[in-house]
Design an enzyme around this catalytic site. Structure first.
Site, mmCIF file in Angstrom:
data_model
loop_
_atom_site.group_PDB
_atom_site.id
_atom_site.type_symbol
_atom_site.label_atom_id
_atom_site.label_comp_id
_atom_site.label_asym_id
_atom_site.label_seq_id
_atom_site.Cartn_x
_atom_site.Cartn_y
_atom_site.Cartn_z
ATOM 1 N N HIS A 71 17.799 4.042 7.350
ATOM 2 C CA HIS A 71 18.466 4.757 6.252
ATOM 3 C C HIS A 71 17.444 5.498 5.395
ATOM 4 O O HIS A 71 16.886 4.924 4.457
ATOM 5 C CB HIS A 71 19.248 3.758 5.400
ATOM 6 C CG HIS A 71 20.083 4.396 4.343
ATOM 7 N ND1 HIS A 71 21.107 3.734 3.702
ATOM 8 C CD2 HIS A 71 20.062 5.628 3.796
ATOM 9 C CE1 HIS A 71 21.665 4.536 2.817
ATOM 10 N NE2 HIS A 71 21.036 5.702 2.851
ATOM 11 N N HIS A 73 16.409 9.587 3.614
ATOM 12 C CA HIS A 73 16.786 10.979 3.313
ATOM 13 C C HIS A 73 15.530 11.827 3.466
ATOM 14 O O HIS A 73 14.592 11.673 2.688
ATOM 15 C CB HIS A 73 17.345 11.082 1.889
ATOM 16 C CG HIS A 73 18.598 10.282 1.709
ATOM 17 N ND1 HIS A 73 19.853 10.812 1.931
ATOM 18 C CD2 HIS A 73 18.797 8.984 1.387
ATOM 19 C CE1 HIS A 73 20.768 9.866 1.728
ATOM 20 N NE2 HIS A 73 20.150 8.746 1.396
ATOM 21 N N LEU A 74 15.541 12.702 4.478
ATOM 22 C CA LEU A 74 14.345 13.527 4.716
ATOM 23 C C LEU A 74 14.448 14.884 4.034
ATOM 24 O O LEU A 74 13.470 15.624 3.983
ATOM 25 C CB LEU A 74 14.108 13.686 6.225
ATOM 26 C CG LEU A 74 13.693 12.401 6.959
ATOM 27 C CD1 LEU A 74 13.498 12.667 8.449
ATOM 28 C CD2 LEU A 74 12.425 11.797 6.371
ATOM 29 N N ASP A 169 26.857 9.458 3.568
ATOM 30 C CA ASP A 169 26.080 8.718 2.570
ATOM 31 C C ASP A 169 25.777 9.569 1.337
ATOM 32 O O ASP A 169 25.440 10.741 1.436
ATOM 33 C CB ASP A 169 24.759 8.234 3.168
ATOM 34 C CG ASP A 169 23.970 7.435 2.143
ATOM 35 O OD1 ASP A 169 24.563 6.539 1.521
ATOM 36 O OD2 ASP A 169 22.778 7.720 1.947
ATOM 37 N N HIS A 249 23.464 -0.029 2.228
ATOM 38 C CA HIS A 249 22.911 -0.560 0.963
ATOM 39 C C HIS A 249 23.857 -1.483 0.166
ATOM 40 O O HIS A 249 24.308 -1.154 -0.934
ATOM 41 C CB HIS A 249 22.396 0.548 0.055
ATOM 42 C CG HIS A 249 23.200 1.828 0.001
ATOM 43 N ND1 HIS A 249 24.559 1.870 -0.111
ATOM 44 C CD2 HIS A 249 22.789 3.124 0.039
ATOM 45 C CE1 HIS A 249 24.951 3.133 -0.143
ATOM 46 N NE2 HIS A 249 23.909 3.906 -0.058
ATOM 47 N N ASP A 322 16.799 3.316 2.121
ATOM 48 C CA ASP A 322 17.489 4.387 1.385
ATOM 49 C C ASP A 322 16.464 5.270 0.677
ATOM 50 O O ASP A 322 16.666 5.688 -0.471
ATOM 51 C CB ASP A 322 18.509 3.819 0.393
ATOM 52 C CG ASP A 322 19.439 4.907 -0.162
ATOM 53 O OD1 ASP A 322 19.416 6.033 0.357
ATOM 54 O OD2 ASP A 322 20.194 4.617 -1.115
ATOM 55 N N GLY A 341 18.470 7.663 -6.895
ATOM 56 C CA GLY A 341 17.667 7.285 -5.740
ATOM 57 C C GLY A 341 16.196 7.124 -6.035
ATOM 58 O O GLY A 341 15.661 7.647 -7.013
#
Ligand code: DOR
Length: 438
Positions: A71, A73-74, A169, A249, A322, A341
């Site tokens: 999990h 986020h790129l 997500d 999460h 995450d 985040g």
């Protein structure tokens, strides 16, 4: 002179000597050698006297299958000011991860087969240029077009293009009929529907957990029920359809109970938890402001205890980060306006070793399983083991190394972590990806 091609071939054969090998998939937990030939695992265990040129002395180190973060986020395409696939995978490698599963909330949203292919193209181009300092990228496609919660995506097409699951997500699909359709497809085609669980009407405007601290700070809080209601709904839809729901999460005691209940009923439900949700409570918002702002939010000690119990008894299958990069300028907007985040790729391993293994909640082997073979199975990728013939993704960890989190040295483009300066024990020291030494 050695050509680049010959050099790479040479690098793909490596002998890792005298490490503490932990390969949960094969029930290996012993001191010995690991031999990699041409980028594949060739031999594991014992004292291997092979002459391969590249020898890594792993004495006093733990040798595991390359870790998988299911999990992250790129941010590429669209939010390259926060992170790129190159910087995100460099952060992954620095954190001991050889594979990452990336979420679809890019811009444009990863909601078609072409967009899945685009992510693979960027990742492949990066790794051709810099094989050693990147990680394998496995993209997730969105459940609904443009994350709008209204129309399903071309799920079959995205799976054919290499998507390893689907997820909106960051937002919850509020339409239960759409979730029903997604989970019916999951039952038919066998892939995880990875769900972000927050009832949007119930947590409208919320910027942290609802409780004493939110009242004290006069901020809108989100009740646990906002998460639990959607977890319950999606587990029930998984029961109705036979589809595979993966709860992202998990942060509440109620969600842990519901997943446990689902498993007892043999419903196809899996779940993950992130380090911040079992280490920090919502009181952290008072100390750290927006670096403690994420969705779902930090909760209470009671929730932390339940998440830890879930990790211990197997209710929570996997550990994920995450990893959610945002720039300092964005995080400076204050609790009400800053995005949700925190980054997590480079702090996950020491947080797991310090707060889960050293505290006796999980054995090292069980913790490694939640970072290797279990996430691999959930998303259906052929990684996470040191089986003979497997792709040689390997992580070396110094479980005794103590160091402070130095966020200024992070490989990520962003700096948003509540763990800056924390003294932690147990750090990754090297990754090997497809036989290439990092
Ligand atoms: O805090 C979060 N940030 N939670 C999510 O689910 C999404 C993520 C993001 O994309 O920034």
């Amino acid at each position: 002179m050695t050509s680049t091609r010959e050099y790479q071939k040479e690098m793909k054969s490596v002998l890792i000597r005298n490490g503490h090998i932990i390969d949960p998939a094969n029930n290996v937990d012993e001191v010995g050698d690991v031999l990699i030939i041409d980028g594949k695992i060739a031999k594991v265990g014992g004292n291997l006297a092979e002459d391969v040129g590249n020898v890594i002395d792993a004495t006093d180190l733990t040798v595991t299958p390359g870790l998988i973060d299911m999990h992250v986020h790129l941010r590429e395409p669209g939010f390259e000011h926060k992170e790129t696939i190159a910087t995100g995978t460099a952060a992954a490698a620095a954190g001991g991860f050889t594979s990452v599963v990336c979420m679809a909330n890019t811009s444009p949203v990863t909601d078609s087969p072409e967009k899945i292919k685009h992510i693979y193209d960027i990742a492949n181009r990066n790794s051709e240029q810099q094989a050693s300092s990147t990680a394998n990228v496995f993209p997730v496609g969105s459940i609904t077009q443009n994350l709008a919660g209204e129309e399903l995506t071309d799920v079959r097409g995205m799976l054919s293009a290499g998507a390893v699951g689907i997820s909106d997500d960051g937002v919850t699909v509020m339409n239960s009929a759409l979730m029903h359709e997604a989970l019916k497809l999951s039952a038919e085609l066998g892939f995880p529907v990875m769900v972000h669980c927050e009832e949007h009407n119930l947590n409208a405007g919320a910027v942290m957990n609802l409780g004493e601290t939110s009242r004290k700070l006069n901020l809108v809080g989100s009740p646990n029920a906002a998460e639990d209601i959607i977890v319950a709904r999606d587990i029930m839809l998984a029961e109705l359809t036979g589809g595979h729901v993966h709860i992202l999460h998990v942060s509440t005691a109620g969600a842990v109970d519901l997943v446990r209940w689902g498993k007892q009923r043999e419903i196809n439900v899996t779940a993950e938890a992130c380090p911040h949700h079992w280490i920090l409570t919502d009181t952290e918002v008072e100390k750290q402001g927006t670096n403690a702002k994420m969705h779902p939010p930090l909760r209470t000690q009671k929730d932390i205890d339940a998440v830890l119990e879930g990790l211990r008894d197997g209710t929570i299958d996997a550990i994920a980060t995450d990893h959610a990069p945002h720039t300092p300028t964005e995080k400076a907007l204050g609790m009400e306006d800053a995005p949700n985040g925190i980054i997590g790729l480079e702090t996950c391993v020491p947080l797991v070793l310090t707060y889960v293994v050293d505290e006796g909640h999980l054995t090292l082997k069980d913790a490694i399983a939640k970072l290797t073979c279990i996430p691999a199975e959930i998303v259906g990728i052929d990684r996470g083991t040191l089986s003979i013939g497997a792709v040689a993704d390997v992580t070396l960890i110094d479980t005794q190394k103590t160091a402070k989190v130095d966020v200024e040295k992070s490989c990520s483009k962003s700096r948003n972590t509540p763990f800056a300066g924390w003294q932690l024990k147990g750090w990754p020291v090297m990754t090997i990806r497809e036989g290439n030494r990092g």
